[in-house]
Each structure stands twice: as C-alpha cells, then as structure tokens.
Write an enzyme that holds these catalytic residues in place. Structure first.
Site, PDB file in Angstrom:
ATOM      1  N   ALA A  49      -6.047  15.265   8.726  1.00  0.00           N
ATOM      2  CA  ALA A  49      -4.578  15.172   8.710  1.00  0.00           C
ATOM      3  C   ALA A  49      -4.047  15.743   7.412  1.00  0.00           C
ATOM      4  O   ALA A  49      -4.684  15.629   6.357  1.00  0.00           O
ATOM      5  CB  ALA A  49      -4.127  13.715   8.856  1.00  0.00           C
ATOM      6  N   GLU A  50      -2.859  16.366   7.500  1.00  0.00           N
ATOM      7  CA  GLU A  50      -2.291  17.085   6.360  1.00  0.00           C
ATOM      8  C   GLU A  50      -1.995  16.183   5.163  1.00  0.00           C
ATOM      9  O   GLU A  50      -1.880  16.665   4.042  1.00  0.00           O
ATOM     10  CB  GLU A  50      -0.981  17.791   6.737  1.00  0.00           C
ATOM     11  N   ASN A  51      -1.824  14.892   5.419  1.00  0.00           N
ATOM     12  CA  ASN A  51      -1.519  14.005   4.302  1.00  0.00           C
ATOM     13  C   ASN A  51      -2.762  13.663   3.480  1.00  0.00           C
ATOM     14  O   ASN A  51      -2.664  12.973   2.474  1.00  0.00           O
ATOM     15  CB  ASN A  51      -0.810  12.729   4.777  1.00  0.00           C
TER      16      ASN A  51
END
Length: 221
Positions: A49-51
């Site tokens: 996930a990008e986070n």
C-alpha cells in the site's frame, strides 16, 4: 445501483484468481481491498500500500482492529508474518521501479483501448489521485474491478473516456458483475460471463464494440 456485499465479494474472489505465489500486489480502495479475504492460506503474497506497508493480511475481526495499522484508504488491516513498514516515498519508489506485479483498482470509466479514468469527476470533491497514476503506468498487470454501469445506468466501459484520464492504454483486465474482458491490441475480448447474465445483457450495457472468445467461461457465482 450500488453493489451488495456478496456481489462485491464475487468480484474480489474472481480478481484473487489472478494472484500467484510470490507476487507483490497493490490494492485500491473499495472492492479491491476485499481480495485478501479470498486467497488460500497456501498463497504467499505481499500486499503493498502507498502509505508504506508491504505484507498486509486480511481485514481484522471486529474489535481486533489496530488504530495504527491501516491501508491507503484508511481502513483497518492486519500484518502478515514478514510484513514491513516504510515511509510513503519508499512505497512509491517500489511502484515506480516496477516492483509491483499486479495492481487491482476501481474505475469510473475504461475505454476500449484500456485507457483508465478513475480519479476525478469534474466539479465533484475528491480526496486526490493517490498512487493511481504511478500504479497504472508501472505495475506489470493492471486489473480494474468495477460496476458495469454507473448509478445512472450509463456504461462505464466506453469507446473513448469522457472523464480526465489517469493513464492511457494501461488496463489489462476488466472484471464487472456481468463479465470479464481482456484488453489487447485490437481492443476488448470478452472471455467470461457471470451467471445469470447473457451476452445480450453485456452488449446492451457496454458502450463500445468488443470481440468474444470462442470458448466463454461461465462463472456460476
């Protein structure tokens, strides 16, 4: 009309079939976030996930959520053995370097040539593009999971996108509640039908021409 929970799971289950052992997979918000719930325990996959998470597990049971552990959409997730955290710039570096095997995301429109428009409806408030542009460009396979038509009954699979593009010619596979399409150089190829829908149903709800596989898979769920 929106999708019921069971219908959302049907699409997530079909998308999960594309995942093989050892892959790094990025999931968009909405239906794609349900995909981990449909993998066998034998499937070793690292969800990204990008986070800044690589190695997300299934959704936690109610009451078991960790407020510090969420996906890019802000929803609670679990972490698998061997999972790791990093900052967002490293997470995007992984995407841009081509380390993500598959991205599974929703869309507002997809064109016959595989153009993706999934980040804004002009005039509507949106949270932002997120990682969609990078993922669409750099993931090795781009899978769109979405309603076949919008809430007004208009086709979301179209000849040419009328909404601003996220990325051109990037989509490899489209999964809707009616059917599954492959995107190739000639355009769309219908390969699978969900029961109880027919070819006539799909043609009436699709805004462009598509070819039909000789042997169509009928998906019973």
């Amino acid at each position: 009309m929106g999708m019921g929970i069971d219908l959302r799971d049907k699409l997530a289950k079909r998308a999960a079939e594309e995942i093989q052992n050892g892959m790094v997979v990025n999931l968009g918000i909405g239906i794609p976030s349900l995909v981990p719930n449909h993998l066998t325990k034998e499937t070793m996959v690292m969800f990204h996930a990008e986070n800044g998470i690589t190695g997300m597990g299934a959704s936690p049971a109610k009451g078991e959520e960790d407020e510090n552990l969420c996906n890019a959409g802000g929803f609670p997730v679990t972490l698998n053995m061997g999972g790791s955290y990093c900052d967002s710039s490293i997470a995007f570096g992984m995407i841009r370097r081509g380390r993500v095997d598959i991205t599974i995301l929703g869309s507002l429109q997809v064109s016959r040539k595989g153009d993706l428009a999934n980040w804004i409806v002009p005039g509507k408030k949106v949270p932002g593009m997120g990682g969609a542009m990078e993922l669409a460009q750099k993931a090795r396979k781009v899978i769109v999971v979405m309603n076949h038509c919008d809430k007004n009954g208009k086709p979301k699979i179209v000849e040419t996108c009328t909404l601003p593009l996220t990325s051109a010619g990037c989509v490899d596979l489209i999964i809707t509640e009616l059917a599954v399409f492959k995107v190739n150089e000639e355009g769309l190829l219908l390969t699978e039908l969900f029961a109880p829908y027919s070819l006539a149903d799909v043609k009436s709800k699709t805004g462009c021409h598509f070819k039909i596989e000789e042997q169509i898979r009928k998906i019973p769920y």
